[in-house]
Structure formats: C-alpha cells, structure tokens
Design a protein around this motif. Structure first.
Motif, PDB file in Angstrom:
ATOM      1  N   ASN A 138       0.905  -1.201  -0.076  1.00  0.00           N
ATOM      2  CA  ASN A 138       0.086  -0.054   0.024  1.00  0.00           C
ATOM      3  C   ASN A 138       0.965   1.113  -0.004  1.00  0.00           C
ATOM      4  OD1 ASN A 138      -1.800   2.161   0.737  1.00  0.00           O
ATOM      5  ND2 ASN A 138      -3.307   0.707   1.673  1.00  0.00           N
ATOM      6  N   ILE A 141      -0.178   4.189   2.221  1.00  0.00           N
ATOM      7  CA  ILE A 141       0.406   4.191   3.855  1.00  0.00           C
ATOM      8  C   ILE A 141       1.757   4.272   4.020  1.00  0.00           C
ATOM      9  CG2 ILE A 141       0.441   2.450   5.736  1.00  0.00           C
ATOM     10  CD1 ILE A 141      -2.197   3.462   5.205  1.00  0.00           C
ATOM     11  N   ILE A 142       2.413   3.688   3.141  1.00  0.00           N
ATOM     12  CA  ILE A 142       3.939   4.100   3.038  1.00  0.00           C
ATOM     13  C   ILE A 142       4.464   5.683   3.237  1.00  0.00           C
ATOM     14  CG2 ILE A 142       6.103   3.869   1.875  1.00  0.00           C
ATOM     15  CD1 ILE A 142       5.260   1.114   0.753  1.00  0.00           C
ATOM     16  N   THR A 145       2.819   7.455   6.391  1.00  0.00           N
ATOM     17  CA  THR A 145       3.776   7.043   7.537  1.00  0.00           C
ATOM     18  C   THR A 145       5.046   7.572   7.572  1.00  0.00           C
ATOM     19  OG1 THR A 145       2.382   4.892   7.794  1.00  0.00           O
ATOM     20  CG2 THR A 145       4.474   5.235   8.939  1.00  0.00           C
ATOM     21  N   GLY A 217       2.521  -1.239   4.949  1.00  0.00           N
ATOM     22  CA  GLY A 217       2.616  -0.576   3.472  1.00  0.00           C
ATOM     23  C   GLY A 217       3.428  -1.430   2.770  1.00  0.00           C
TER      24      GLY A 217
END
Length: 256
Positions: A138, A141-142, A145, A217
């Motif tokens: 994902n 998300i990486i 974050t 992620g």
C-alpha cells in the motif's frame, strides 16, 4: 504578512537543504553505510540462521523497520543540531527581530528535518534493493507514515533544542531515550512473539506503531491497527507543534 512568512518559511527550508547538501558526507552518507551494514549482518548473515518470519524472509521483514529507523534518527538529529547551533551562535536573534512568526520558525526548521529524513530514507531504500526485493502492498500508507514520522521527530528535535543549554544536552535524549525505544519498537522482531507481559509493555512504545504502519505498507502485515497508528502520529505531531510554538512565543531557551 502571509507573503512575508511564506518567503521566510521557504528561506529557512532552503537554508536547511543547502546545509544538508553542503556537508553531505556527514548528513547523507553515514546513515546509508550504517544501514547497509545492518542489511548485511542482520539480514543476510543472521537472517539465514533465523529463517522466515511468517510468509517473508527475515531481511524482508526487517527492511521497513531499518528504513524507518534511519528516518527517525536523521529527522530528529538534523533539527536538534541545526536549531541549537543557531541558538549557540546567536543567529536566532536575527529571526527574533524580524517579522517572522513563531509558527514560521518552527515549521521552517521542522520541514528541514523532514527533508533530511525523507532523503536519507530514500537512499536507504535504494540501498536495500542490493540485498532484497521490496514488496509494495500500500503505497499510500508508506508515504503517509514516513512523512508523519519524519514530521513528528523533527518536532521532537526542535523541542530538544529549545531545552538544550549545552552541547551535551543535544545527545542525551537520542542516546538514552530515542535509541532504546527504536530498538525495542519491533524493528527486528514481531511483538506477537514476546511473552504477554512484554507485549503489553511494547504497546506503550510509540515507535512500535510507526514501524508497524510502515511495515504494513510494504508487506501488508502489522502487529497493531494501522489506522490507529496514523492517528497517534497525527495527534502527537499536532501536540508537539503547538507546544513548540508556545515555547517559542514565550522565548523559552532563547531569551533567558
């Protein structure tokens, strides 16, 4: 006033970027070499003895955590060193007598730390490709974050630099607090493998949530709820930002 503060913000960020690039042998290369050694020793040599962690090899499991570790330490270190140096050399007085707002000063140095954290994270990610194949589960998300984490620890570095009165104060928190929390934040292991008591203790470590959200992620696995992790990152970042601004407005650590 808005235009003036925007110009001031971009100027501070550009100054920080120029500083990072000017001393790149100190700011960019050492963390890449350090992480390469982690990849080699823990990922290749030790990892072959450990075997798989779930569906993934050990090096695939630890790579996201090691990337996050490099982002944390460099985002934090850049701001605490740069702003404390500005205080020590009395350059901060030039900002204080200018119409630059406290919000702008905090954001400027914070974004400088974010830039370094992301730059080092990107270089470490490229380096990891020499040791393993990266999975992307994902990308959203990486990216979220890594940005929120670099933002949070840049703000933490700013707070440290406000309280620091001598050079020794700059290294106390990274040495005695940040480093232990990072190593105990699930970088090298899954907390699910710990006894119940130590699992409970680990859940009080905020770095655990950052590492696991980042790992999710890449691999799609996490020991904690990912969206709760993002909430914690956002809430802590907001809290530290307003705390730093308030301290700047009071002149704490600057005018006394």
């Amino acid at each position: 006033m808005l235009r003036q503060n925007l110009i001031a913000l971009l100027t501070i960020v550009r100054k920080e970027w120029n500083r990072i690039v000017r001393i790149w042998l100190q700011t960019l290369i050492p963390p890449v070499i350090t992480m390469a050694l982690y990849f080699l020793i823990f990922g290749e040599l030790v990892g072959k003895q450990i075997g798989n962690v779930g569906e993934f090899t050990y090096i695939e499991f630890i790579v996201p955590g090691l990337i996050m570790m490099s982002v944390i330490t460099n985002a934090y270190g850049n701001v605490v060193a740069s702003f404390f140096g500005t205080k020590w050399q009395k350059n901060i007085e030039e900002l204080l007598v200018s119409p630059t707002s406290s919000y702008t000063i905090v954001l400027g140095y914070t974004f400088g730390g974010v830039v370094r954290g992301l730059a080092v994270g990107f270089l470490v990610t490229l380096t990891s490709l020499f040791f393993t194949k990266l999975h992307i589960y994902n990308i959203f998300i990486i990216l979220v974050t890594v940005f929120l984490t670099s933002l949070l620890f840049s703000l933490g570095g700013f707070l440290n630099s406000l309280f620091a009165k001598k050079f020794d104060d700059v290294t106390i928190i990274p040495t005695f607090i940040l480093t232990p929390l990072t190593y105990l934040g699930g970088v090298f292991y899954s907390v699910k493998n710990l006894p119940d008591f130590w699992q409970t203790v680990s859940y009080s470590n905020p770095i655990l949530y950052m590492v696991n959200a980042f790992r999710y992620g890449f691999l799609g696995v996490s020991d904690v709820n990912v969206y709760f992790s993002l909430f914690i990152l956002t809430a802590l970042s907001g809290l530290l930002f307003f705390l730093n601004v308030r301290l700047m407005q009071k002149g704490y650590g600057i005018r006394n």
